[in-house]
Design a protein around this motif. Structure first.
Motif, PDB file in Angstrom:
ATOM      1  N   SER A 195       0.812  -1.220   0.000  1.00 20.19           N
ATOM      2  CA  SER A 195       0.000   0.000   0.000  1.00 20.19           C
ATOM      3  C   SER A 195       0.847   1.272   0.000  1.00 20.19           C
ATOM      4  CB  SER A 195      -0.937   0.008   1.215  1.00 20.19           C
ATOM      5  OG  SER A 195      -0.198  -0.052   2.423  1.00 20.19           O
ATOM      6  N   THR A 196       2.077   1.194   0.491  1.00 17.47           N
ATOM      7  CA  THR A 196       2.936   2.377   0.575  1.00 17.47           C
ATOM      8  C   THR A 196       3.459   2.777  -0.801  1.00 17.47           C
ATOM      9  OG1 THR A 196       3.647   1.679   2.772  1.00 17.47           O
ATOM     10  CG2 THR A 196       5.001   3.338   1.680  1.00 17.47           C
ATOM     11  N   HIS A 197       3.500   4.078  -1.060  1.00 19.88           N
ATOM     12  CA  HIS A 197       4.096   4.573  -2.302  1.00 19.88           C
ATOM     13  C   HIS A 197       5.568   4.182  -2.323  1.00 19.88           C
ATOM     14  CE1 HIS A 197       5.511   8.291  -4.828  1.00 19.88           C
ATOM     15  NE2 HIS A 197       5.455   7.195  -5.564  1.00 19.88           N
ATOM     16  N   HIS A 198       6.009   3.556  -3.400  1.00 19.50           N
ATOM     17  CA  HIS A 198       7.420   3.222  -3.496  1.00 19.50           C
ATOM     18  C   HIS A 198       7.933   3.473  -4.909  1.00 19.50           C
ATOM     19  CE1 HIS A 198       5.132  -0.482  -4.214  1.00 19.50           C
ATOM     20  NE2 HIS A 198       6.188  -1.103  -4.697  1.00 19.50           N
ATOM     21  N   VAL A 199       9.209   3.829  -4.962  1.00 25.33           N
ATOM     22  CA  VAL A 199       9.854   4.200  -6.213  1.00 25.33           C
ATOM     23  C   VAL A 199      11.106   3.348  -6.377  1.00 25.33           C
ATOM     24  CG1 VAL A 199      10.816   6.073  -7.601  1.00 25.33           C
ATOM     25  CG2 VAL A 199       9.036   6.572  -5.896  1.00 25.33           C
ATOM     26  N   LEU A 200      11.242   2.751  -7.543  1.00 29.60           N
ATOM     27  CA  LEU A 200      12.404   1.941  -7.871  1.00 29.60           C
ATOM     28  C   LEU A 200      13.313   2.770  -8.778  1.00 29.60           C
ATOM     29  CD1 LEU A 200      10.363  -1.191  -8.963  1.00 29.60           C
ATOM     30  CD2 LEU A 200      11.203  -0.725  -6.661  1.00 29.60           C
ATOM     31  N   VAL A 201      14.564   2.938  -8.368  1.00 27.72           N
ATOM     32  CA  VAL A 201      15.538   3.666  -9.174  1.00 27.72           C
ATOM     33  C   VAL A 201      16.688   2.714  -9.480  1.00 27.72           C
ATOM     34  CG1 VAL A 201      16.952   5.743  -9.378  1.00 27.72           C
ATOM     35  CG2 VAL A 201      14.940   5.760  -7.898  1.00 27.72           C
ATOM     36  N   HIS A 202      17.027   2.577 -10.747  1.00 26.18           N
ATOM     37  CA  HIS A 202      18.046   1.586 -11.112  1.00 26.18           C
ATOM     38  C   HIS A 202      18.834   2.086 -12.319  1.00 26.18           C
ATOM     39  CE1 HIS A 202      18.428  -2.838  -9.858  1.00 26.18           C
ATOM     40  NE2 HIS A 202      19.552  -2.544 -10.494  1.00 26.18           N
ATOM     41  N   GLY A 203      20.133   1.867 -12.294  1.00 27.97           N
ATOM     42  CA  GLY A 203      20.984   2.219 -13.416  1.00 27.97           C
ATOM     43  C   GLY A 203      21.042   1.103 -14.439  1.00 27.97           C
ATOM     44  N   GLU A 204      21.020   1.471 -15.704  1.00 28.67           N
ATOM     45  CA  GLU A 204      21.042   0.463 -16.770  1.00 28.67           C
ATOM     46  C   GLU A 204      22.347  -0.318 -16.815  1.00 28.67           C
ATOM     47  OE1 GLU A 204      20.112   2.427 -20.452  1.00 28.67           O
ATOM     48  OE2 GLU A 204      18.033   1.743 -20.352  1.00 28.67           O
ATOM     49  N   LEU A 205      23.437   0.266 -16.288  1.00 30.99           N
ATOM     50  CA  LEU A 205      24.743  -0.378 -16.365  1.00 30.99           C
ATOM     51  C   LEU A 205      25.098  -1.161 -15.110  1.00 30.99           C
ATOM     52  CD1 LEU A 205      26.853   2.442 -18.093  1.00 30.99           C
ATOM     53  CD2 LEU A 205      25.481   0.625 -19.136  1.00 30.99           C
ATOM     54  N   ASP A 206      24.127  -1.383 -14.252  1.00 33.10           N
ATOM     55  CA  ASP A 206      24.389  -2.075 -12.976  1.00 33.10           C
ATOM     56  C   ASP A 206      24.853  -3.514 -13.226  1.00 33.10           C
ATOM     57  OD1 ASP A 206      24.208  -3.259 -10.368  1.00 33.10           O
ATOM     58  OD2 ASP A 206      22.777  -1.692  -9.809  1.00 33.10           O
ATOM     59  N   GLN A 207      26.047  -3.842 -12.739  1.00 34.55           N
ATOM     60  CA  GLN A 207      26.603  -5.185 -12.871  1.00 34.55           C
ATOM     61  C   GLN A 207      26.479  -5.998 -11.582  1.00 34.55           C
ATOM     62  OE1 GLN A 207      27.844  -6.449 -15.887  1.00 34.55           O
ATOM     63  NE2 GLN A 207      26.890  -4.549 -16.603  1.00 34.55           N
ATOM     64  N   TYR A 218       8.389  -3.960 -10.949  1.00 32.37           N
ATOM     65  CA  TYR A 218       7.494  -2.847 -11.307  1.00 32.37           C
ATOM     66  C   TYR A 218       6.272  -3.350 -12.077  1.00 32.37           C
ATOM     67  CZ  TYR A 218       5.858   1.291 -13.842  1.00 32.37           C
ATOM     68  OH  TYR A 218       5.080   2.283 -14.388  1.00 32.37           O
ATOM     69  N   LEU A 219       6.490  -4.216 -13.046  1.00 31.89           N
ATOM     70  CA  LEU A 219       5.380  -4.723 -13.833  1.00 31.89           C
ATOM     71  C   LEU A 219       4.385  -5.494 -12.972  1.00 31.89           C
ATOM     72  CD1 LEU A 219       7.258  -5.915 -17.053  1.00 31.89           C
ATOM     73  CD2 LEU A 219       5.826  -3.871 -16.784  1.00 31.89           C
ATOM     74  N   LYS A 220       4.904  -6.298 -12.067  1.00 32.23           N
ATOM     75  CA  LYS A 220       4.001  -7.057 -11.189  1.00 32.23           C
ATOM     76  C   LYS A 220       3.274  -6.123 -10.221  1.00 32.23           C
ATOM     77  CE  LYS A 220       3.691 -11.036  -8.097  1.00 32.23           C
ATOM     78  NZ  LYS A 220       4.405 -12.189  -7.475  1.00 32.23           N
ATOM     79  N   ALA A 221       3.990  -5.105  -9.721  1.00 31.72           N
ATOM     80  CA  ALA A 221       3.371  -4.157  -8.797  1.00 31.72           C
ATOM     81  C   ALA A 221       2.253  -3.377  -9.476  1.00 31.72           C
ATOM     82  CB  ALA A 221       4.431  -3.200  -8.248  1.00 31.72           C
ATOM     83  N   ILE A 222       2.461  -3.010 -10.733  1.00 30.53           N
ATOM     84  CA  ILE A 222       1.418  -2.313 -11.491  1.00 30.53           C
ATOM     85  C   ILE A 222       0.202  -3.220 -11.668  1.00 30.53           C
ATOM     86  CG2 ILE A 222       0.823  -1.480 -13.805  1.00 30.53           C
ATOM     87  CD1 ILE A 222       2.302   0.587 -12.194  1.00 30.53           C
ATOM     88  N   GLU A 223       0.458  -4.488 -11.981  1.00 32.04           N
ATOM     89  CA  GLU A 223      -0.635  -5.446 -12.138  1.00 32.04           C
ATOM     90  C   GLU A 223      -1.445  -5.583 -10.855  1.00 32.04           C
ATOM     91  OE1 GLU A 223       1.027  -9.118 -13.381  1.00 32.04           O
ATOM     92  OE2 GLU A 223       1.507  -8.443 -15.411  1.00 32.04           O
ATOM     93  N   LYS A 224      -0.752  -5.446  -9.711  1.00 35.47           N
ATOM     94  CA  LYS A 224      -1.396  -5.596  -8.409  1.00 35.47           C
ATOM     95  C   LYS A 224      -2.041  -4.302  -7.916  1.00 35.47           C
ATOM     96  CE  LYS A 224      -0.144  -9.916  -7.314  1.00 35.47           C
ATOM     97  NZ  LYS A 224      -1.066 -10.982  -6.866  1.00 35.47           N
ATOM     98  N   GLY A 225      -1.933  -3.236  -8.729  1.00 37.77           N
ATOM     99  CA  GLY A 225      -2.567  -1.987  -8.356  1.00 37.77           C
ATOM    100  C   GLY A 225      -1.796  -1.147  -7.363  1.00 37.77           C
ATOM    101  N   CYS A 226      -0.487  -1.331  -7.299  1.00 34.28           N
ATOM    102  CA  CYS A 226       0.335  -0.587  -6.339  1.00 34.28           C
ATOM    103  C   CYS A 226       0.601   0.848  -6.805  1.00 34.28           C
ATOM    104  CB  CYS A 226       1.675  -1.284  -6.131  1.00 34.28           C
ATOM    105  SG  CYS A 226       1.554  -2.927  -5.436  1.00 34.28           S
ATOM    106  N   TYR A 227       0.866   1.706  -5.855  1.00 38.63           N
ATOM    107  CA  TYR A 227       1.311   3.072  -6.129  1.00 38.63           C
ATOM    108  C   TYR A 227       2.830   3.014  -6.238  1.00 38.63           C
ATOM    109  CZ  TYR A 227       1.821   8.172  -5.415  1.00 38.63           C
ATOM    110  OH  TYR A 227       2.133   9.505  -5.542  1.00 38.63           O
TER     111      TYR A 227
END
Length: 263
Positions: A195-207, A218-227
């Protein structure tokens, strides 16, 4: 001038936090910081000192927490998890003495700290009481997962595919095949919706932690109706995201200020 105070929240030497308080007469908005290092004792909260200093210079109080890690007595399953809960809850004992605004708590977790941050706020009540998870008792406004380990199963598989000794198994006390029930109650992607608003920040070059973990979560969270928001940063690797001198960090500050722009 800010004040810096080291405060224990438990009896173990790793059960403490460092509180930084800006010079302000008004109650300070508080940001909890949870460091990474794949839950291992050789890494500690000093990783977060630069961003703690930067945030405090911007007028925020920061609670940079330490916790028992793998390699320490009581670290790993389940001590690491409960320490994070206890450290966050301890703010309720500090707010009056240090003029903190507990109505506006954010959490920023990097890497393994991102895992612990998402896990902590997903728990509004004990689940599987036999596991002795503590309950989070303070309200959280927003969570920022910076290159966070959102999926313990996939992180374990990522290491196995590369012939690496799994630090995830060290935290959990076994592989997903050996202790699968633990992974179900400790992996953030398994605990959606949140239920809590959460933000995922990730670099494309992360090894270290592949960006696909945040994208899949993120895709699953959107499917579940998350903020939930996802911010993917091009040309950014794992540690640049917590470098206050970097453009990547300015993206994080925008999120703290509620200016994030989803990818």
């Amino acid at each position: 001038m800010s004040r810096i105070i080291k405060i224990p929240y438990g009896k173990h030497s790793s059960q403490f936090g460092v509180l930084r308080i800006p010079d302000s007469k008004e109650p300070s908005r508080i940001i909890v910081l949870i460091h990474g290092g794949f839950w291992q004792s050789k890494y500690d909260l000093e990783e977060n000192n630069p961003i703690a200093e930067d945030l405090t210079s911007r007028g925020y109080a920061t609670w940079n927490i330490e916790y028992r890690r793998v390699g320490e007595e009581g670290g790993g399953w389940t001590g690491t998890f409960n320490d994070v809960i206890d450290a966050i809850n301890y703010l309720s004992k500090l707010n009056k003495a240090y003029n903190l605004d507990l109505a506006k708590i954010d959490i920023i977790g990097h890497s393994a700290g991102g895992h612990l941050a998402l896990w902590a706020v997903s728990r509004t009540s004990p689940v599987h009481s036999e596991l002795n998870f503590n309950k989070l008792n303070v309200p959280i406004k927003k969570v920022l997962s910076l290159a966070g380990v959102t999926d313990l199963n996939n992180m374990w598989e990522y290491h196995e595919e590369r012939g690496m000794k799994s630090v995830v198994a060290a935290l959990m006390g076994g592989s997903p095949k050996e202790v699968g029930e633990r992974y179900k109650v400790a992996s953030p992607i398994e605990l959606l919706p949140m239920s809590t608003h959460h933000v995922l920040v990730h670099g494309e070059l992360d090894q270290h932690v592949p960006v696909e973990l945040s994208k899949d979560y993120y895709l699953k969270a959107i499917e579940k109706g998350c903020y939930v928001n996802l911010v993917v940063l091009p040309n950014v690797e794992h540690f640049k995201i917590i470098d206050p001198s970097s453009i990547a960090w300015e993206s994080v500050i925008d999120i703290v200020l509620d200016k994030e722009k989803p990818s």
